[in-house]
Motif scaffolding. Structure first.
Motif, short mmCIF file in Angstrom:
data_model
loop_
_atom_site.label_atom_id
_atom_site.label_comp_id
_atom_site.label_asym_id
_atom_site.label_seq_id
_atom_site.Cartn_x
_atom_site.Cartn_y
_atom_site.Cartn_z
N LEU A 63 23.14 -27.46 -2.55
CA LEU A 63 22.07 -27.15 -3.57
C LEU A 63 22.61 -25.86 -4.65
O LEU A 63 22.79 -25.06 -3.59
CB LEU A 63 20.61 -26.82 -3.02
CG LEU A 63 19.91 -26.66 -3.60
CD1 LEU A 63 19.32 -27.69 -4.80
CD2 LEU A 63 18.42 -26.42 -2.81
N GLN A 78 26.61 -35.25 -1.94
CA GLN A 78 25.31 -34.36 -3.13
C GLN A 78 25.45 -33.36 -3.47
O GLN A 78 25.83 -32.43 -2.95
CB GLN A 78 24.44 -34.71 -2.42
CG GLN A 78 22.87 -34.37 -3.51
CD GLN A 78 22.49 -35.80 -3.91
OE1 GLN A 78 22.64 -36.94 -4.09
NE2 GLN A 78 22.52 -35.05 -5.18
N VAL A 79 25.47 -33.24 -4.72
CA VAL A 79 26.02 -32.39 -5.52
C VAL A 79 24.02 -31.56 -6.22
O VAL A 79 23.79 -33.09 -6.91
CB VAL A 79 26.67 -31.85 -6.35
CG1 VAL A 79 26.26 -30.63 -7.69
CG2 VAL A 79 28.31 -31.51 -6.11
N THR A 80 23.07 -30.81 -5.79
CA THR A 80 21.87 -31.40 -7.06
C THR A 80 21.81 -29.30 -7.27
O THR A 80 21.96 -28.29 -6.84
CB THR A 80 20.69 -30.72 -5.18
OG1 THR A 80 21.03 -31.85 -5.19
CG2 THR A 80 19.63 -31.22 -6.38
N VAL A 81 21.87 -29.97 -8.26
CA VAL A 81 21.45 -28.31 -9.74
C VAL A 81 19.92 -28.15 -9.82
O VAL A 81 19.00 -29.05 -9.83
CB VAL A 81 22.44 -28.36 -10.34
CG1 VAL A 81 21.98 -26.79 -11.36
CG2 VAL A 81 23.74 -29.01 -10.52
N SER A 82 19.73 -26.99 -9.47
CA SER A 82 18.07 -26.73 -9.66
C SER A 82 17.69 -26.04 -11.11
O SER A 82 18.43 -25.38 -11.07
CB SER A 82 17.45 -25.95 -8.79
OG SER A 82 17.94 -24.52 -8.26
N ALA A 119 24.08 -40.52 -10.69
CA ALA A 119 23.19 -40.09 -10.82
C ALA A 119 21.47 -41.07 -10.07
O ALA A 119 22.51 -41.96 -10.81
CB ALA A 119 22.84 -39.35 -11.84
N ASP A 145 24.05 -32.44 -14.17
CA ASP A 145 25.07 -32.30 -12.94
C ASP A 145 24.33 -32.99 -11.56
O ASP A 145 25.58 -33.50 -11.38
CB ASP A 145 26.00 -31.40 -12.94
CG ASP A 145 26.34 -30.80 -14.22
OD1 ASP A 145 27.13 -29.62 -14.51
OD2 ASP A 145 27.18 -31.46 -15.20
N THR A 146 23.13 -32.83 -11.87
CA THR A 146 22.95 -33.39 -10.28
C THR A 146 23.24 -35.18 -10.33
O THR A 146 22.85 -35.81 -10.87
CB THR A 146 21.38 -33.28 -10.24
OG1 THR A 146 21.29 -31.66 -10.24
CG2 THR A 146 20.94 -33.88 -8.94
N PRO A 202 21.50 -28.87 -14.27
CA PRO A 202 20.64 -29.79 -14.11
C PRO A 202 21.68 -30.82 -13.86
O PRO A 202 21.30 -32.33 -13.22
CB PRO A 202 19.25 -29.56 -14.02
CG PRO A 202 19.13 -28.31 -14.67
CD PRO A 202 20.54 -28.26 -15.50
#
Length: 112
Positions: free
Chosen positions: A11, A107-111, A40, A89-90, A87
């Motif tokens: 994250l 998992q890649v999560t961009v907030s 995604a 790119d999540t 975001p």
């Protein structure tokens, strides 16, 4: 047979960076082309970047200038340096070898 294991996801806030790794084992000498893909939620898996044995690279248009793919042949490892993350790119990021072998994904999560 080739086994691929991704790592480095997580994250991160928008504008941040991450570096993904893909470690290969097995018949790694046979790998000609490595690639990173992502998927995604609710979307099809898409190519992020690829690199061949000679080090030639190609990128999806939306990743050019932000993502850098590289490989360390001695370590049988491929990397994806991601900068200025957005975001959108999540996704789950997958490593691929020769269009046939897949890793389990990271998992890649961009907030925002």
């Amino acid at each position: 047979q080739v086994q691929l294991v991704e790592s480095g996801g997580g994250l991160v806030q928008a504008g941040g960076s991450l570096r993904l790794s893909c470690a290969a084992s097995g018949s790694t000498f046979s790998i000609n082309v490595w690639g990173w893909y992502r998927q995604a939620p609710g979307k099809q898996r898409e190519l992020v970047a690829g690199i061949d044995k000679g080090g030639n690279t190609h990128y999806a248009d939306s990743m050019k200038g932000r993502f850098t793919i590289s490989r360390d042949n001695a370590k049988n490892t491929m990397y994806l340096q991601m900068l200025s993350l957005k975001p959108e790119d999540t996704a789950v990021y997958y490593c691929n070898a020769d269009g046939f072998y897949w890793g389990q994904g990271t998992q890649v999560t961009v907030s925002s």
